[in-house]
Design an enzyme around this catalytic site. Structure first.
Site, PDB file in Angstrom:
ATOM      1  N   GLY A  30       0.833  -1.199   0.000  1.00  0.00           N
ATOM      2  CA  GLY A  30       0.000   0.000   0.000  1.00  0.00           C
ATOM      3  C   GLY A  30       0.860   1.239   0.000  1.00  0.00           C
ATOM      4  N   PHE A  34       2.894   9.759   2.933  1.00  0.00           N
ATOM      5  CA  PHE A  34       4.261   9.852   3.413  1.00  0.00           C
ATOM      6  C   PHE A  34       5.147   8.669   3.035  1.00  0.00           C
ATOM      7  CE2 PHE A  34       1.687  12.292   6.480  1.00  0.00           C
ATOM      8  CZ  PHE A  34       2.213  13.548   6.206  1.00  0.00           C
ATOM      9  N   LYS A  50       8.483  -0.031   5.459  1.00  0.00           N
ATOM     10  CA  LYS A  50       7.805   1.228   5.145  1.00  0.00           C
ATOM     11  C   LYS A  50       8.853   2.254   4.731  1.00  0.00           C
ATOM     12  CE  LYS A  50       4.556   4.664   6.951  1.00  0.00           C
ATOM     13  NZ  LYS A  50       3.763   5.098   8.124  1.00  0.00           N
ATOM     14  N   LYS A  54      10.568  10.177  -0.897  1.00  0.00           N
ATOM     15  CA  LYS A  54      11.590  11.206  -1.042  1.00  0.00           C
ATOM     16  C   LYS A  54      10.967  12.594  -1.100  1.00  0.00           C
ATOM     17  CE  LYS A  54      16.106  11.436  -3.163  1.00  0.00           C
ATOM     18  NZ  LYS A  54      17.001  10.920  -4.210  1.00  0.00           N
ATOM     19  N   ASP A 152      -4.882   7.703  15.637  1.00  0.00           N
ATOM     20  CA  ASP A 152      -5.402   7.313  14.319  1.00  0.00           C
ATOM     21  C   ASP A 152      -5.857   5.857  14.348  1.00  0.00           C
ATOM     22  OD1 ASP A 152      -6.132   7.929  11.727  1.00  0.00           O
ATOM     23  OD2 ASP A 152      -4.176   7.443  10.866  1.00  0.00           O
TER      24      ASP A 152
END
Length: 300
Positions: A30, A34, A50, A54, A152
């Protein structure tokens, strides 16, 4: 991008630095604002990688330094968390493509709870749904005991393993917005995801918030686990914000919901943070409900 020495020296003592050459990317899981998450191998073991995009580090120098500092701070926090219902953190990559940063964590074979709920081939009976909710509550109880507010919490950020058909495993993951609780101040922008956000996060201004914002989110998570649906799917964001802030909007509870589940859910999303239960209480009540479901199943 090179990390600044202060960030590295302050936080690197907490965790392992993993060489990019020791990682093997298998497939993309996914992608978000970010970063991009991959299923990979680290020296033969399954991991989630993860990679921070850049583009996150192409803005003003002050912004780059803040993002880099936040990355190392988060890694420092995660490395100190050890609980069976919190996704395990293995280390940091600082020599990714173009000098990019990455985190390496435990890989959960069935992905997010949201993905599992959407899959019609995976039937989760009431007992399994209760076990998953209970696991998530145990993980959150641990985070709060460490003074960490998640901010979150939603089914996308709960990861599951259904390999053992009789006993699913659920772990809390994705701490991108987590903050150490002490005097948590919310200002300048929204923290969290609609519609899981507590009213106190949406009513404007700089306000102190408590870990009870996670309890509110968990009430919505309980509704997701119960129904398999996403709340307010056909509503505009403006209407959702207004409804949550004015406490006129909560997901519609289906008629098949049993009284204990309904009571817990409604207490979690109570308008007043003080009225919401702690995760110790939530976990305890879910354990009682889970035991009762198991007894009923054995007796049937």
């Amino acid at each position: 991008m090179r990390i600044n020495n202060y960030s590295f020296l302050t936080f690197s003592c907490y965790f392992q630095i993993i060489k990019n050459t020791d990682l093997e990317e298998l497939r993309e899981l996914g992608s978000g604002t970010f970063g991009t998450v991959y299923h990979g191998k680290w020296r033969g073991s399954d991991v989630a990688i993860k990679r921070i995009k850049k583009s996150c580090f192409t803005g003003r120098r002050s912004e780059q330094e803040r993002l880099t500092f936040d990355f190392w701070k988060e890694a420092g926090i995660l490395s100190k968390l050890h609980h069976p219902n919190v996704v395990a953190f293995y280390g940091v990559v600082q020599d990714g493509p173009g000098g990019t940063l990455a985190t390496v964590t435990e890989f959960m074979v069935d992905g997010s709870l949201r993905q599992v709920l959407l899959r019609k081939d995976r039937h989760l009976d009431r007992r399994k749904r209760l076990i998953i909710a209970m696991d998530a509550a145990f993980g959150m109880e641990y985070l709060h005991s460490k003074n960490i507010v998640h901010f979150d919490l939603k089914c996308d950020n709960l990861l599951v393993n259904l390999k053992d058909l009789s006993r699913p495993i659920c772990k809390v993951g994705d701490f991108g917005l987590s903050k150490i609780k002490r005097n948590t101040l919310v200002s300048g922008g929204v923290r969290g995801t609609l519609p899981w956000m507590a009213p106190e996060l949406l009513n404007g201004g700089s306000i102190k918030v408590s870990e009870k914002v996670d309890a509110f989110s968990f009430g919505i998570v309980l509704w997701e686990i119960l129904t398999g649906e996403e709340p307010y799917a056909n509503m505009h964001y403006g209407a959702i914000i207004g409804g949550i802030v004015n406490n006129t909007l909560r997901p519609t509870i289906p008629s098949y919901c049993d009284p204990e589940w309904r009571r817990l859910m409604e207490q979690c999303w109570a308008p007043n943070p003080a009225a919401r239960p702690s995760f110790s209480e939530i976990a305890s009540r879910l354990r009682v409900m889970s035991t009762a479901a198991q007894t009923r199943k054995s007796g049937s």
